[in-house]
Scaffold this motif. Structure first.
Motif, mmCIF file in Angstrom:
data_model
loop_
_atom_site.group_PDB
_atom_site.id
_atom_site.type_symbol
_atom_site.label_atom_id
_atom_site.label_comp_id
_atom_site.label_asym_id
_atom_site.label_seq_id
_atom_site.Cartn_x
_atom_site.Cartn_y
_atom_site.Cartn_z
ATOM 1 N N TYR A 1 0.852 -1.191 0.000
ATOM 2 C CA TYR A 1 0.000 0.000 0.000
ATOM 3 C C TYR A 1 0.888 1.242 0.000
ATOM 4 C CZ TYR A 1 -3.306 -3.545 1.597
ATOM 5 O OH TYR A 1 -4.071 -4.679 1.713
ATOM 6 N N SER A 10 2.578 11.853 4.857
ATOM 7 C CA SER A 10 1.885 11.924 3.568
ATOM 8 C C SER A 10 2.811 11.554 2.410
ATOM 9 C CB SER A 10 1.341 13.343 3.328
ATOM 10 O OG SER A 10 0.390 13.696 4.312
ATOM 11 N N ILE A 49 -2.577 10.910 0.615
ATOM 12 C CA ILE A 49 -1.915 10.204 -0.485
ATOM 13 C C ILE A 49 -2.344 10.929 -1.753
ATOM 14 C CG2 ILE A 49 -1.503 8.021 -1.636
ATOM 15 C CD1 ILE A 49 -0.738 8.006 1.342
ATOM 16 N N ILE A 89 -7.321 10.333 0.054
ATOM 17 C CA ILE A 89 -6.654 9.912 -1.183
ATOM 18 C C ILE A 89 -7.101 10.834 -2.308
ATOM 19 C CG2 ILE A 89 -6.433 8.079 -2.901
ATOM 20 C CD1 ILE A 89 -6.632 6.066 -0.626
ATOM 21 N N GLU A 129 -6.776 11.588 -6.306
ATOM 22 C CA GLU A 129 -6.420 10.893 -7.545
ATOM 23 C C GLU A 129 -5.434 11.693 -8.389
ATOM 24 O OE1 GLU A 129 -7.299 7.844 -8.196
ATOM 25 O OE2 GLU A 129 -8.457 7.733 -6.338
#
Length: 397
Positions: A216, A322, A365, A383, A385
């Motif tokens: 991950y 992060s 992320i 998260i 994209e």
């Protein structure tokens, strides 16, 4: 230091997985090529095999040309043959090994599992001394969720675990003789079916040191921490430009072409990559890796984070626990919150002790080529994209 063995030993690195669990970091880049401390993931198992004294190494991957080009930067005197993987799963790669390895003892490792060299040495010595055709290196874990468990009953099996339990995780290292490789091919790469054929003739070696299975994105942060364990001193390139009014303390690597401006504080362990820029009064600390050509603005603070290739963090931002993807931009004043709410569980994420309390820390992320607008607040575990644009003054939960 290299080890000397009388038998022929060949290395095989499996680097063909799609890395779907690594999204949003991998839309343009295969997982083995994600960089930590200036080097791709696949560098680390390759370097360990080279340090064992191996002269012949095969890499099975989905993109052999790119892998070959990247490894060629670091290993010029070693025969590394890059082979295209037929299929996308582990079984596909395992059944190919017998086709490409002619003879000798074979060390099989994964491109996304990071261990110190001593783990490889322990596994190989155990294998040689056991006289058995296969050795599995395992390590004890208090929580196996998300890992491959080595189960030892009448026979030995390796299975992915989805529940919380303690036991022994497979480190991804397998040392075999030709007969086991033949069995793997006969059973189409099904490792458990192949293991059944060697009941009572399997050696298990126990590794009790550190181990990171990069499944991950946040596993990359653990990998940075462990890769810097052995760094005991500061190493500064003669081509780096560091202001006399900057502070560099602890174990720090500052690579060539890096520029550290007035008042900046670099508190190790930390890696400052090639041609990076750290602005006035910025703070970089606690197991942070700034990859090549990244830019950190004035008064920003970065802790326990990975800042990707050509990524930018704007003035006055706070980035904690992060990952900022390659070529992404974090505009000024962005804050990442990084303490997860009590009771939130994340696979492979171990809590830390802060002032006597256990807390789980995970910030944002951020995928490659994203842009986070100024003064945005990002809640823990968010998260974002790749290519995403977040408007200024947003609150991301």
């Amino acid at each position: 230091m290299t080890m000397a063995y009388s038998r022929e030993i060949i290395g095989v690195i499996l680097g063909g997985g799609r890395g779907t669990n690594m999204e949003p970091l991998t839309p343009y880049l295969d997982k083995p090529l994600i960089k930590l401390l200036g080097k791709p993931l696949i560098y680390y198992p390759t370097d360990n095999l080279v340090r064992l004294g191996l002269k012949s190494i095969y890499v099975i991957s989905r993109n052999p040309a790119k892998i070959s080009n990247e490894l060629g930067r670091y290993f010029n005197n070693i025969s590394i043959e890059n082979v295209g993987q037929k299929g996308d799963d582990i079984d596909s790669a395992l059944r190919m090994i017998n086709e490409i390895v002619g003879k000798g003892t074979t060390i099989v490792s994964f491109s996304d599992v990071i261990l110190p060299r001593e783990a490889y040495e322990l596994a190989l010595n155990s294998h040689v001394n056991s006289g058995k055709p296969i050795t599995i290196l395992m390590t004890p874990l208090s929580d196996l969720q998300g890992y491959f468990e080595v189960e030892i009953n009448d026979t030995v099996s390796i299975n992915k675990i989805v529940e919380h339990k303690s036991g022994y995780a497979w480190t991804g290292i397998l040392i075999t003789e030709k007969e086991f490789l033949i069995s793997l091919q006969e059973f189409n790469g099904n490792i458990n079916e192949a293991l059944k054929q060697f009941k009572g003739n399997i050696n298990t070696a126990l590794w009790s040191g550190w181990f990171v299975d990069v499944s991950y994105p946040w596993d990359l942060l653990s990998a940075i921490k462990y890769l810097m364990i052995d760094l005991k001193e500061t190493r500064i390139s003669k081509d780096a430009d560091i202001s006399p009014r900057a502070v560099v303390e602890g174990s720090v690597i500052i690579d060539e072409g890096a520029r550290i401006d007035h008042g900046a504080i670099i508190r190790g362990p930390a890696y400052i990559g090639k041609n990076t820029y750290v602005g006035n009064n910025a703070i970089i600390r606690n197991n942070t890796s700034l990859e090549e050509e990244s830019v950190i603005g004035a008064d920003a603070e970065i802790t326990e984070s990975l800042i990707g290739y050509r990524a930018t963090v704007g003035r006055g931002s706070f980035i904690g626990s992060s990952i900022i993807g390659d070529e992404s931009t974090v505009e000024p004043g962005v804050v990442t919150l990084n303490v997860l709410p009590s009771g939130v569980e994340v696979s492979h994420l171990s809590p830390v002790i802060v002032k006597g309390k256990q807390i789980a820390k995970l910030g944002a992320i951020v995928g490659p080529k994203a842009r986070i607008g100024a003064n945005t607040v990002i809640y823990p575990g968010s998260i974002i994209e790749h290519n995403k644009y977040v408007s200024p003054l947003s609150i991301l939960k």
